[in-house]
Design a protein around this motif. Structure first.
Motif, PDB file in Angstrom:
ATOM      1  N   CYS A  11       0.840  -1.189   0.000  1.00 43.05           N
ATOM      2  CA  CYS A  11       0.000   0.000   0.000  1.00 43.05           C
ATOM      3  C   CYS A  11       0.882   1.247   0.000  1.00 43.05           C
ATOM      4  O   CYS A  11       1.847   1.274   0.756  1.00 43.05           O
ATOM      5  N   PRO A  12       0.669   2.300  -0.755  1.00 42.30           N
ATOM      6  CA  PRO A  12      -0.448   2.520  -1.689  1.00 42.30           C
ATOM      7  C   PRO A  12      -0.036   2.341  -3.159  1.00 42.30           C
ATOM      8  O   PRO A  12      -0.647   2.936  -4.027  1.00 42.30           O
ATOM      9  N   GLN A  13       1.022   1.541  -3.410  1.00 43.72           N
ATOM     10  CA  GLN A  13       1.554   1.435  -4.780  1.00 43.72           C
ATOM     11  C   GLN A  13       0.511   1.010  -5.814  1.00 43.72           C
ATOM     12  O   GLN A  13       0.446   1.609  -6.894  1.00 43.72           O
ATOM     13  N   ILE A  16      -1.482   4.019  -6.749  1.00 45.84           N
ATOM     14  CA  ILE A  16      -0.702   5.037  -7.468  1.00 45.84           C
ATOM     15  C   ILE A  16      -0.517   4.626  -8.931  1.00 45.84           C
ATOM     16  O   ILE A  16      -0.721   5.423  -9.844  1.00 45.84           O
ATOM     17  N   ARG A  19      -3.835   4.828 -10.791  1.00 48.60           N
ATOM     18  CA  ARG A  19      -4.255   6.202 -11.007  1.00 48.60           C
ATOM     19  C   ARG A  19      -3.465   6.843 -12.155  1.00 48.60           C
ATOM     20  O   ARG A  19      -4.011   7.578 -12.969  1.00 48.60           O
ATOM     21  N   GLU A  40      -9.748  -3.691  -3.092  1.00 43.87           N
ATOM     22  CA  GLU A  40     -10.739  -2.718  -2.614  1.00 43.87           C
ATOM     23  C   GLU A  40     -10.234  -1.279  -2.780  1.00 43.87           C
ATOM     24  O   GLU A  40     -10.994  -0.391  -3.143  1.00 43.87           O
ATOM     25  N   ARG A  44     -12.115   1.358  -5.172  1.00 48.57           N
ATOM     26  CA  ARG A  44     -12.684   2.583  -4.611  1.00 48.57           C
ATOM     27  C   ARG A  44     -12.147   3.813  -5.338  1.00 48.57           C
ATOM     28  O   ARG A  44     -12.900   4.712  -5.693  1.00 48.57           O
ATOM     29  N   LYS A  48     -14.349   6.285  -7.761  1.00 50.42           N
ATOM     30  CA  LYS A  48     -14.392   7.701  -7.406  1.00 50.42           C
ATOM     31  C   LYS A  48     -13.971   8.575  -8.587  1.00 50.42           C
ATOM     32  O   LYS A  48     -14.448   9.697  -8.755  1.00 50.42           O
TER      33      LYS A  48
ATOM     34  N   ARG B   7     -17.962  -6.338   1.659  1.00 52.78           N
ATOM     35  CA  ARG B   7     -18.391  -5.053   1.091  1.00 52.78           C
ATOM     36  C   ARG B   7     -18.704  -4.038   2.189  1.00 52.78           C
ATOM     37  O   ARG B   7     -18.334  -2.873   2.095  1.00 52.78           O
ATOM     38  N   ALA B  10     -15.590  -2.787   3.911  1.00 51.55           N
ATOM     39  CA  ALA B  10     -14.796  -1.928   3.029  1.00 51.55           C
ATOM     40  C   ALA B  10     -15.474  -0.578   2.801  1.00 51.55           C
ATOM     41  O   ALA B  10     -14.877   0.323   2.237  1.00 51.55           O
ATOM     42  N   LEU B 146       6.587   9.145  -2.407  1.00 54.87           N
ATOM     43  CA  LEU B 146       5.720   8.193  -3.131  1.00 54.87           C
ATOM     44  C   LEU B 146       5.408   8.711  -4.529  1.00 54.87           C
ATOM     45  O   LEU B 146       5.414   7.968  -5.506  1.00 54.87           O
ATOM     46  N   LYS B 147       5.141  10.013  -4.617  1.00 53.37           N
ATOM     47  CA  LYS B 147       4.811  10.601  -5.920  1.00 53.37           C
ATOM     48  C   LYS B 147       6.004  10.546  -6.874  1.00 53.37           C
ATOM     49  O   LYS B 147       5.836  10.550  -8.078  1.00 53.37           O
ATOM     50  N   ARG B 221      -9.213  -2.363   7.140  1.00 50.18           N
ATOM     51  CA  ARG B 221      -7.901  -1.754   6.787  1.00 50.18           C
ATOM     52  C   ARG B 221      -7.675  -0.461   7.558  1.00 50.18           C
ATOM     53  O   ARG B 221      -7.090   0.486   7.030  1.00 50.18           O
ATOM     54  N   ARG B 229      -2.364  10.121   4.937  1.00 52.65           N
ATOM     55  CA  ARG B 229      -1.706   9.973   3.631  1.00 52.65           C
ATOM     56  C   ARG B 229      -2.714  10.058   2.479  1.00 52.65           C
ATOM     57  O   ARG B 229      -2.475  10.759   1.492  1.00 52.65           O
ATOM     58  N   ASP B 230      -3.829   9.340   2.615  1.00 51.88           N
ATOM     59  CA  ASP B 230      -4.784   9.294   1.498  1.00 51.88           C
ATOM     60  C   ASP B 230      -5.407  10.659   1.220  1.00 51.88           C
ATOM     61  O   ASP B 230      -5.746  10.958   0.079  1.00 51.88           O
ATOM     62  N   LEU B 233      -2.469  12.521  -0.542  1.00 56.86           N
ATOM     63  CA  LEU B 233      -2.098  11.915  -1.821  1.00 56.86           C
ATOM     64  C   LEU B 233      -3.229  11.971  -2.835  1.00 56.86           C
ATOM     65  O   LEU B 233      -3.001  12.209  -4.018  1.00 56.86           O
ATOM     66  N   MET B 234      -4.468  11.734  -2.395  1.00 55.76           N
ATOM     67  CA  MET B 234      -5.546  11.679  -3.393  1.00 55.76           C
ATOM     68  C   MET B 234      -6.881  12.216  -2.897  1.00 55.76           C
ATOM     69  O   MET B 234      -7.931  11.818  -3.399  1.00 55.76           O
ATOM     70  N   ARG B 235      -6.819  13.106  -1.916  1.00 58.36           N
ATOM     71  CA  ARG B 235      -8.058  13.748  -1.439  1.00 58.36           C
ATOM     72  C   ARG B 235      -9.125  12.716  -1.087  1.00 58.36           C
ATOM     73  O   ARG B 235     -10.299  12.912  -1.355  1.00 58.36           O
ATOM     74  N   ASP B 236      -8.690  11.585  -0.517  1.00 56.68           N
ATOM     75  CA  ASP B 236      -9.622  10.522  -0.164  1.00 56.68           C
ATOM     76  C   ASP B 236      -9.712  10.443   1.360  1.00 56.68           C
ATOM     77  O   ASP B 236      -8.729  10.136   2.036  1.00 56.68           O
ATOM     78  N   ALA B 237     -10.887  10.753   1.913  1.00 58.85           N
ATOM     79  CA  ALA B 237     -11.046  10.826   3.368  1.00 58.85           C
ATOM     80  C   ALA B 237     -11.644   9.544   3.960  1.00 58.85           C
ATOM     81  O   ALA B 237     -12.114   9.534   5.090  1.00 58.85           O
ATOM     82  N   HIS B 238     -11.588   8.438   3.191  1.00 57.18           N
ATOM     83  CA  HIS B 238     -12.183   7.178   3.661  1.00 57.18           C
ATOM     84  C   HIS B 238     -11.598   6.751   5.013  1.00 57.18           C
ATOM     85  O   HIS B 238     -12.316   6.621   6.003  1.00 57.18           O
ATOM     86  N   GLY B 292       4.500   2.112   4.645  1.00 50.73           N
ATOM     87  CA  GLY B 292       3.160   1.780   4.146  1.00 50.73           C
ATOM     88  C   GLY B 292       2.124   1.467   5.206  1.00 50.73           C
ATOM     89  O   GLY B 292       1.091   0.878   4.891  1.00 50.73           O
ATOM     90  N   ARG B 297      -1.441  -0.952  11.947  1.00 50.05           N
ATOM     91  CA  ARG B 297      -1.617  -1.586  10.650  1.00 50.05           C
ATOM     92  C   ARG B 297      -0.522  -2.624  10.384  1.00 50.05           C
ATOM     93  O   ARG B 297      -0.767  -3.669   9.788  1.00 50.05           O
TER      94      ARG B 297
END
Lengths: 68, 374
Positions: A11-13, A16, A19, A40, A44, A48, B7, B10, B146-147, B221, B229-230, B233-238, B292, B297
């Motif tokens: 994660c999160p390869q 990335i 995307r 998953e 997701r 999105k 489901r 997740a 990461l980017k 998870r 990070r999320d 990195l991707m504007r994901d607030a999950h 990671g 985690r």
């Protein structure tokens, strides 16, 4: 058709790499992952981003097909 | 049924439920005996385990914490129940070991991992704001790596038995906790007679809480590093919705249980040395981002067969030993003869945090890989 092999990557390869492929617009994209977490997370993110995702088992791995 | 549950877990509701349950359990564990604002702290509890084994001799922080054991075994149960146990190992293990060591050294400079930072904030300890700020800063640096292609490489599948090693080590720790043998005169297993190490919830309660959280976190998870990070990195607030729920629910629980104390100075097992609260957690955040996953985690991943996460955990336990043997850990604020003194880091501790940041930056800059795309 673009293939992304994200098996064994932590994660999160997988997200990335997928995307990047979505941003490049090379649809459909087939992503291979080997954990449900990666499946998953990729699903997701792709949904999105407005994509349609279908999933199937590919041996021990999981293949996601992403189209727009 | 299994698919439907997968489901649900997740989904946004699943992660919020997990955060809420952890937010209820952690303050209750404190009520039942765990140290103040330490219902759950992965770093502190692994440090206590290192002490119990005699890997360090700080007498006040030695105890085999059943919560940690429960995290790994609960995750393993969940992974098997949903056919997700997959033994894998071999993605730059020595790098993960070093990241684990420095993650722990940073966390012990702040006196808590991201889990405890959240719980400290939920109990009114405003020093946690600097800790969480540092955590976010470290993760933001990690996201830049990461980017730019930072990647520790693929972990191949391995023997199922290899994935069992960390769960079996945890089971062995449980036996040591129950039997409490003495291996040498004045030797381990050590259980603190005073200080935070002597404060603990009953074994069965702590283990059950750990198992439940391990199970839920494996399914959802849950990750306190991924939460931040999320978003960057991707504007994901999950994941953030899980951690946010944890803080809100724990704050309500603390109010109900009378465990809230708003302020900065003299907070329990905490110091108000602001720069080092920030810098310590920045180091931790960067190390977690490069590896990671947050310390929790890493335990859950180790439970579902990830040998590299297991190496990170061993790195953290080793880091805790160095931290106390070399006097790197933060010391709490205390009142001496009625005079409040600010705790914080020794020069050794400051040096170790800076060294850790340098090492993590080097890892980030030098370990880039163009992943082969088929």
């Amino acid at each position: 058709m673009k293939a992304v092999d994200a098996r064994g990557l932590s994660c999160p390869q997988p997200v990335i790499l997928t995307r990047r492929a979505i941003e490049n617009g090379q649809f459909p994209i087939e992503v291979l992952v080997d954990t449900v977490t990666a499946r998953e997370n990729v699903r997701r993110m792709a949904e999105k981003a407005g994509c349609t995702v279908t999933m199937r088992a590919a041996g021990d791995d999981i293949a996601l097909t992403i189209s727009r | 049924m299994s698919q439907r549950l997968t489901r649900f877990f997740a989904s946004r509701s699943g992660i919020i439920l997990a955060g809420a349950i952890i937010g209820v359990i952690a303050p209750l564990l404190q009520k039942l005996g765990n140290p103040a604002n330490m219902g759950i702290c992965v770093a502190c509890f692994e440090r206590d385990i290192a002490g119990a084994l005699g890997l360090h001799r700080a007498a006040v922080v030695q105890y085999i914490r059943p919560e940690i054991i429960g995290f790994v075994l609960g995750s393993m149960l969940a992974a098997y129940a949903f056919s997700e146990f997959r033994a894998r190992a071999g993605s730059a293990p020595i790098v993960r070991f070093v990241l684990g060591m420095f993650a722990m050294i940073g966390a012990l400079a702040f006196l808590g991992c991201p889990w405890r930072a959240a719980l400290r904030l939920a109990a009114g300890d405003l020093n946690a704001i600097l800790g969480l700020g540092g955590l976010a800063a470290g993760i933001a640096i990690g996201v830049q790596f990461l980017k730019n292609g930072y990647n520790l490489g693929r972990a191949p599948k391995t023997h199922t038995a290899a994935g069992w090693i960390m769960p079996l080590l945890m089971f062995s720790l449980l036996l040591l906790r129950i039997v409490a043998p003495v291996f040498a005169k004045d030797g381990p297993i050590f259980f603190s007679a005073g200080g935070p190490g002597s404060l603990h919830a009953p074994l069965v309660v702590a283990l059950a809480a750990g198992l439940l959280i391990g199970f839920l976190a494996q399914r959802t998870r849950f990750c306190t590093m991924g939460a931040i990070r999320d978003v960057i990195l991707m504007r994901d607030a999950h994941l953030l919705s899980g951690m946010g729920t944890l803080i809100v629910v724990a704050a309500i629980m603390n109010l109900i249980l009378g465990q809230t104390r708003l302020g900065v100075a003299g907070q329990p097992v905490a110091h108000s040395s602001h720069v080092w609260n920030f810098a310590g957690m920045m180091l931790s955040g960067l190390a977690f981002a490069l590896a990671g996953g947050c310390p929790g985690r890493q335990l859950f991943l180790a439970g579902e067969g990830d040998g590299d996460a297991a190496v990170f955990v061993v790195g953290m336990i080793t880091g805790a030993a160095f931290s106390h043997n070399f006097a790197l850990a933060g010391s709490p604020d205390k009142a001496v003869d009625g005079i409040a003194t600010v705790g914080g880091l020794t020069p050794n501790g400051m040096g170790a945090v800076i060294l850790g940041l340098v090492v993590c930056l080097l890892i980030g800059f030098t370990m880039r890989e163009r992943t082969k795309e088929v």
